[in-house]
Design a protein around this motif. Sequence first.
Motif, mmCIF file in Angstrom:
data_model
loop_
_atom_site.group_PDB
_atom_site.id
_atom_site.type_symbol
_atom_site.label_atom_id
_atom_site.label_comp_id
_atom_site.label_asym_id
_atom_site.label_seq_id
_atom_site.Cartn_x
_atom_site.Cartn_y
_atom_site.Cartn_z
ATOM 1 N N VAL A 1 0.966 -1.167 -0.115
ATOM 2 C CA VAL A 1 0.155 -0.095 0.111
ATOM 3 C C VAL A 1 0.867 1.315 0.138
ATOM 4 N N VAL A 2 0.661 2.351 -0.813
ATOM 5 C CA VAL A 2 1.410 3.458 -0.896
ATOM 6 C C VAL A 2 1.183 4.254 0.114
ATOM 7 N N GLU A 3 2.076 4.552 1.070
ATOM 8 C CA GLU A 3 1.805 5.339 2.285
ATOM 9 C C GLU A 3 2.089 6.732 1.982
ATOM 10 N N LEU A 4 0.953 7.579 2.306
ATOM 11 C CA LEU A 4 1.316 9.159 2.049
ATOM 12 C C LEU A 4 1.804 9.761 3.219
ATOM 13 N N THR A 5 2.495 10.854 3.064
ATOM 14 C CA THR A 5 2.845 11.736 4.069
ATOM 15 C C THR A 5 1.747 12.273 4.911
ATOM 16 N N GLU A 6 2.032 12.894 5.912
ATOM 17 C CA GLU A 6 1.134 13.932 6.697
ATOM 18 C C GLU A 6 0.730 15.053 5.716
ATOM 19 N N LEU A 7 1.611 15.396 5.120
ATOM 20 C CA LEU A 7 1.419 16.704 4.327
ATOM 21 C C LEU A 7 0.519 16.532 3.010
ATOM 22 N N GLU A 8 0.877 15.291 2.511
ATOM 23 C CA GLU A 8 0.019 14.832 1.318
ATOM 24 C C GLU A 8 -1.611 14.605 1.875
ATOM 25 N N VAL A 9 -1.778 14.130 2.818
ATOM 26 C CA VAL A 9 -3.021 13.800 3.508
ATOM 27 C C VAL A 9 -3.703 15.068 3.663
#
Length: 156
Positions: free
Chosen positions: A129-137
Amino acid sequence: MVEKKEPSIWQGFRAFLMRGNVVDLAVAVVIGAAFTNIVNSVVKGVISPVVGALGTKSLDSYSSCLKAPCTGTGDTETGVRIFWGSVLGATLNFVITAAVVYFLMVLPMAKFLARQEARRRAKEGTHEVVELTELEVLKEIRDAIVAERGSGRSQS
């Protein structure tokens, strides 16, 4: 009115002991005690002789005199002596033990578990699963709110 009977002390104690957490904790303590012997053997049998060959075998004799005169030994000692060698020795022993535990036990186990997980995923055919950074979220949330506000204005 039917009177509800409270469980006895023994029934409560038995229920407490039969919970999974208590049994898991007991097993962990026993395994930890046995594991301590392995770590201590590695430190005393391998690491400490190597450190002793490079320097001194015992730091306990190193001290400083805080309040003179520091003469005598044991019960007849006068003055105030700080045994900083004991503290340094205990600190080094802790660091060496922690390093042995990490490099010989924790790190290999983590790599083993990661390989097992990769094999399991390969069998299931699932991909990471591609993990998103907090900034991307946060950017996605912002964009969704902007889109919602924009669509709400055009309908009014």
